[in-house]
Design an enzyme around this catalytic site. Structure first.
Site, PDB file in Angstrom:
ATOM      1  N   HIS A   1       0.823  -1.206   0.000  1.00 36.20           N
ATOM      2  CA  HIS A   1       0.000   0.000   0.000  1.00 36.20           C
ATOM      3  C   HIS A   1       0.860   1.259   0.000  1.00 36.20           C
ATOM      4  O   HIS A   1       2.056   1.209   0.249  1.00 36.20           O
ATOM      5  CB  HIS A   1      -0.994   0.013   1.160  1.00 36.20           C
TER       6      HIS A   1
ATOM      7  N   HIS B   1       1.063   5.243   1.465  1.00 35.86           N
ATOM      8  CA  HIS B   1       0.618   6.239   2.456  1.00 35.86           C
ATOM      9  C   HIS B   1       1.123   7.603   2.022  1.00 35.86           C
ATOM     10  O   HIS B   1       2.320   7.764   1.767  1.00 35.86           O
ATOM     11  CB  HIS B   1       1.257   5.967   3.821  1.00 35.86           C
TER      12      HIS B   1
ATOM     13  N   TYR C   1       2.923   8.585  12.179  1.00 33.99           N
ATOM     14  CA  TYR C   1       2.319   7.313  11.780  1.00 33.99           C
ATOM     15  C   TYR C   1       2.858   6.849  10.424  1.00 33.99           C
ATOM     16  O   TYR C   1       3.224   5.690  10.247  1.00 33.99           O
ATOM     17  CB  TYR C   1       0.797   7.460  11.722  1.00 33.99           C
TER      18      TYR C   1
ATOM     19  N   GLN D   1       5.137   3.413  10.086  1.00 35.59           N
ATOM     20  CA  GLN D   1       4.174   2.380   9.725  1.00 35.59           C
ATOM     21  C   GLN D   1       4.867   1.050   9.418  1.00 35.59           C
ATOM     22  O   GLN D   1       4.421  -0.002   9.859  1.00 35.59           O
ATOM     23  CB  GLN D   1       3.360   2.829   8.509  1.00 35.59           C
TER      24      GLN D   1
END
Length: 142
Positions: free
Chosen positions: A61, A63, A125, A129
């Site tokens: 993914h 971010h 974050y 991550q």
């Protein structure tokens, strides 16, 4: 207090936490593709007069903490970035030169959240991550 951006008649601070995944959440973002995507995403964002404030590419993914002008909708910018990057990946890494009908690299949707006063939390974050995912994966082994 953070500095505000400005247009001719507008002062603004529009930041969004955006996450999207490759099709079927395949772990396909590795090595040279990761480096290629990092530079390409920044370039595509600048074409829409947007700025990637913070970003991290995981294996499955993406971010981003992104600053988007108020004259563009979030869906317009994310659609542009996902579409153009998928075409570029198909050309560069999959050997396709034309006819992209039915070809897609990214999954259809995405997650978006507005970032207000908790910008530092979101930045932290995004930065950490990957370490947190590895820690959780280690706990799942036992």
């Amino acid at each position: 207090m953070t500095s505000l951006e400005s247009l001719n008649h507008t002062k603004w601070e529009c930041k969004y936490h955006i996450v999207w995944i490759p099709k079927y959440r395949k772990k396909s973002l590795y090595k040279e593709l990761r480096q290629y995507l990092g530079a390409m995403l920044k370039d595509l964002a600048s074409q829409k007069e947007c700025k990637i404030v913070e970003g991290h590419l995981m294996s499955d993914h993406v971010h981003l903490l992104m600053s988007i002008l108020p004259k563009y909708s979030v869906s317009q910018v994310v659609g542009f970035i996902k579409g153009k990057s998928a075409i570029s990946i198909a050309r560069t890494y999959m050997g396709r030169r034309k006819n992209f009908t039915g070809q897609s690299f990214w999954a259809r949707g995405y997650f978006v959240s507005t970032v207000g006063r908790d910008e530092a939390t979101v930045r932290n974050y995004i930065r950490h991550q990957e370490e947190e995912d590895k820690r959780i994966d280690q706990l799942d082994l036992f």
